[in-house]
Design an enzyme around this catalytic site. Structure first.
Site, PDB file in Angstrom:
ATOM      1  N   ARG A   1       0.717  -1.352  -0.043  1.00 24.42           N
ATOM      2  CA  ARG A   1      -0.140  -0.121   0.127  1.00 24.42           C
ATOM      3  C   ARG A   1       0.807   1.298  -0.037  1.00 24.42           C
ATOM      4  NH1 ARG A   1      -4.643   0.018   4.582  1.00 24.42           N
ATOM      5  NH2 ARG A   1      -2.862   0.785   5.692  1.00 24.42           N
TER       6      ARG A   1
ATOM      7  N   LYS B   1      -2.471   6.414   1.568  1.00 20.96           N
ATOM      8  CA  LYS B   1      -2.540   7.000   2.812  1.00 20.96           C
ATOM      9  C   LYS B   1      -1.649   8.162   2.866  1.00 20.96           C
ATOM     10  CE  LYS B   1      -2.581   4.408   7.351  1.00 20.96           C
ATOM     11  NZ  LYS B   1      -3.871   4.903   7.919  1.00 20.96           N
TER      12      LYS B   1
ATOM     13  N   GLU C   1     -16.289   5.891   4.374  1.00 19.71           N
ATOM     14  CA  GLU C   1     -15.680   5.337   5.577  1.00 19.71           C
ATOM     15  C   GLU C   1     -15.508   6.502   6.711  1.00 19.71           C
ATOM     16  OE1 GLU C   1     -11.452   4.533   5.093  1.00 19.71           O
ATOM     17  OE2 GLU C   1     -11.124   6.010   3.516  1.00 19.71           O
TER      18      GLU C   1
HETATM   19  N1  PLP Z   1      -9.477   3.845   6.483  1.00 16.98           N
HETATM   20  C1  PLP Z   1      -8.668   5.129   6.985  1.00 16.98           C
HETATM   21  C2  PLP Z   1      -8.799   6.425   6.426  1.00 16.98           C
HETATM   22  C3  PLP Z   1      -7.534   4.643   7.791  1.00 16.98           C
HETATM   23  O1  PLP Z   1      -6.565   5.581   8.217  1.00 16.98           O
HETATM   24  C4  PLP Z   1      -7.208   3.429   8.072  1.00 16.98           C
HETATM   25  C5  PLP Z   1      -6.034   3.154   9.123  1.00 16.98           C
HETATM   26  O2  PLP Z   1      -5.155   2.600   8.425  1.00 16.98           O
HETATM   27  C6  PLP Z   1      -8.042   2.395   7.550  1.00 16.98           C
HETATM   28  C7  PLP Z   1      -9.106   2.544   6.900  1.00 16.98           C
HETATM   29  C8  PLP Z   1      -8.017   0.848   8.052  1.00 16.98           C
HETATM   30  O3  PLP Z   1      -6.766   0.308   7.325  1.00 16.98           O
HETATM   31  P1  PLP Z   1      -5.840  -0.824   7.924  1.00 16.98           P
HETATM   32  O4  PLP Z   1      -6.966  -2.122   8.183  1.00 16.98           O
HETATM   33  O5  PLP Z   1      -5.192  -1.001   6.987  1.00 16.98           O
HETATM   34  O6  PLP Z   1      -5.378  -0.491   9.123  1.00 16.98           O
HETATM   35  C1  COI Z   2      -4.368   2.790  11.453  1.00 15.11           C
HETATM   36  O1  COI Z   2      -5.339   2.237  11.875  1.00 15.11           O
HETATM   37  O2  COI Z   2      -3.224   2.377  11.332  1.00 15.11           O
HETATM   38  C2  COI Z   2      -4.203   4.317  11.126  1.00 15.11           C
HETATM   39  O3  COI Z   2      -3.659   4.837  10.505  1.00 15.11           O
HETATM   40  C3  COI Z   2      -5.443   4.886  11.608  1.00 15.11           C
HETATM   41  C4  COI Z   2      -4.930   6.201  12.186  1.00 15.11           C
HETATM   42  C5  COI Z   2      -6.236   7.114  12.391  1.00 15.11           C
HETATM   43  C6  COI Z   2      -4.607   5.964  13.661  1.00 15.11           C
END
Ligand code: PLP
Ligand code: COI
Length: 341
Positions: free
Chosen positions: A82, A184, A220
């Site tokens: 990612r 991200k 989201e």
């Molecule tokens: N959506 C957003 C905007 C996020 O910042 C995160 C955190 O990483 C997620 C979703 C969840 O992603 P992940 O499950 O890869 O941590």
């Molecule tokens: C994560 O879940 O790792 C994120 O980056 C979300 C953040 C809002 C702490």
């Protein structure tokens, strides 16, 4: 080696500096080897690309102590992938996937005494990130970059631990159509700060963002994807090109299907449909699975049948199975856990 003296059970989601971090520098078109260092401070030009035009992206993953005492990371290869997508979208130099995983592993290993013990309820949050460090004044990408990884022990993301959340529908957008919502980028989070401060002021835990094009579909929250459960136990999650492809959500869809035998569906979800769902949850590395009890749309309350006291039964099963896999209580699919040796 001895564990740090930390009150693991009462940690919130905050930054506690640890002893070591990883730093690599990109100069003259290539990355150096990188190294583990002790200094948490960064010195850079007043005109650095990250400071002027927010050229930065990051990742988030966790390391856990398993029931049998191993230290493992959850699917770091997907974070590495990612980050490549994020770098490409932001005109930043890619940090090669295996080098990303190695850097994360080296940082966790160096800080092994900060990995919370099994059963403490805490985990070690790992934050890889990259930013433009050389001076930029005309709008263009920087020429030099820094990639860093730090770790910090954390407890639950939402205050009060795992409890049903109240979410409001945001009047602000998080991502533009064809923008950067799917990567991200730090700028996505800067965009969300006013909305989250305002949500907290009004007594809400988080914002539900709708699709910025039509404002009719669920996207989201500021830091997690949505999962819904239908009244006949199907797990449904929004499909959109402007949400972050959550690794937790992708893993949960596998857990739902392969471990729990549930039907799963990734599709567009109209906001209008929400009132018909039985359960709702937020999923992400930081959020794990946080149940949602209520969604408020400008005074109109949508309360899920699972209520404000407990997680819904399907959400609970998903939570138990996913955390069981992460903590080594339940056998993980091939390649999901990377052991730190
Ligand atoms: N959506 C957003 C905007 C996020 O910042 C995160 C955190 O990483 C997620 C979703 C969840 O992603 P992940 O499950 O890869 O941590
Ligand atoms: C994560 O879940 O790792 C994120 O980056 C979300 C953040 C809002 C702490």
């Amino acid at each position: 080696m001895s564990k740090k003296d930390i009150d693991w059970a009462n940690l919130g989601f905050g930054y506690i500096p640890t002893d070591y971090r990883f730093v690599a520098n990109y100069k003259n078109g290539s990355w150096d080897e990188g190294a583990i260092v002790t200094d948490p401070m960064i010195t850079m030009s007043e005109c650095a690309g990250v400071l002027q035009y927010a050229q930065t992206c990051f990742e988030g993953l966790k390391a856990y102590t398993t029931q049998d005492g191993r230290v493992v990371m959850f699917r770091p290869d997907l974070n590495a992938e990612r980050m490549v997508t994020s770098c490409e979208r932001l005109e930043m130099p890619v940090f090669e996937k295996q080098k990303f995983v190695d850097a994360v592993e080296a940082t966790v290993k160096a800080n092994i005494d900060y990995v919370p013990p099994f059963g403490s309820g805490a985990t070690l949050y790992v934050r890889p990130y990259m930013f433009g460090i050389s001076p930029v004044i005309g709008v263009k990408p920087a020429e030099e970059y820094q990639f860093r990884v730090f770790v910090t022990p954390v407890g639950p993301y939402f205050k009060g631990g795992v409890r049903p959340l109240t979410i409001r529908v945001s009047d602000f957008d998080r991502a533009a159509p064809h923008g950067t919502g799917h990567v991200k980028a730090g700028l996505n989070y800067a965009m969300s700060l006013h909305a989250i401060v305002d949500a907290h002021k009004q007594g809400f835990d988080e914002n539900m963002y709708l699709d910025p094009g039509t404002r009719t579909k669920v996207e989201e929250t500021g830091g997690a994807n949505f999962l819904f459960v239908t009244k006949d136990n199907k797990v449904v999650t929004p499909k959109s090109s402007s949400i972050l492809p959550s690794i937790t959500r992708r893993s949960l869809m596998v857990v739902a299907k392969e471990y729990l035998g549930l039907e799963v569906e990734e599709r567009e979800i109209a906001f209008e449909e929400i009132k018909d769902f039985a359960e709702c949850g937020l999923c992400g590395t930081a959020a794990v699975i946080s149940p949602v009890g209520k969604i408020v749309d400008h005074g109109n309350e949508i309360a899920f049948p699972s209520g404000m006291e407990n997680m819904g039964p399907v959400t609970q099963k998903l939570y138990d199975t996913l955390t069981g896999i992460q903590m080594g209580r339940i056998e993980a699919p091939e390649g999901w856990l990377v052991e730190i040796k």
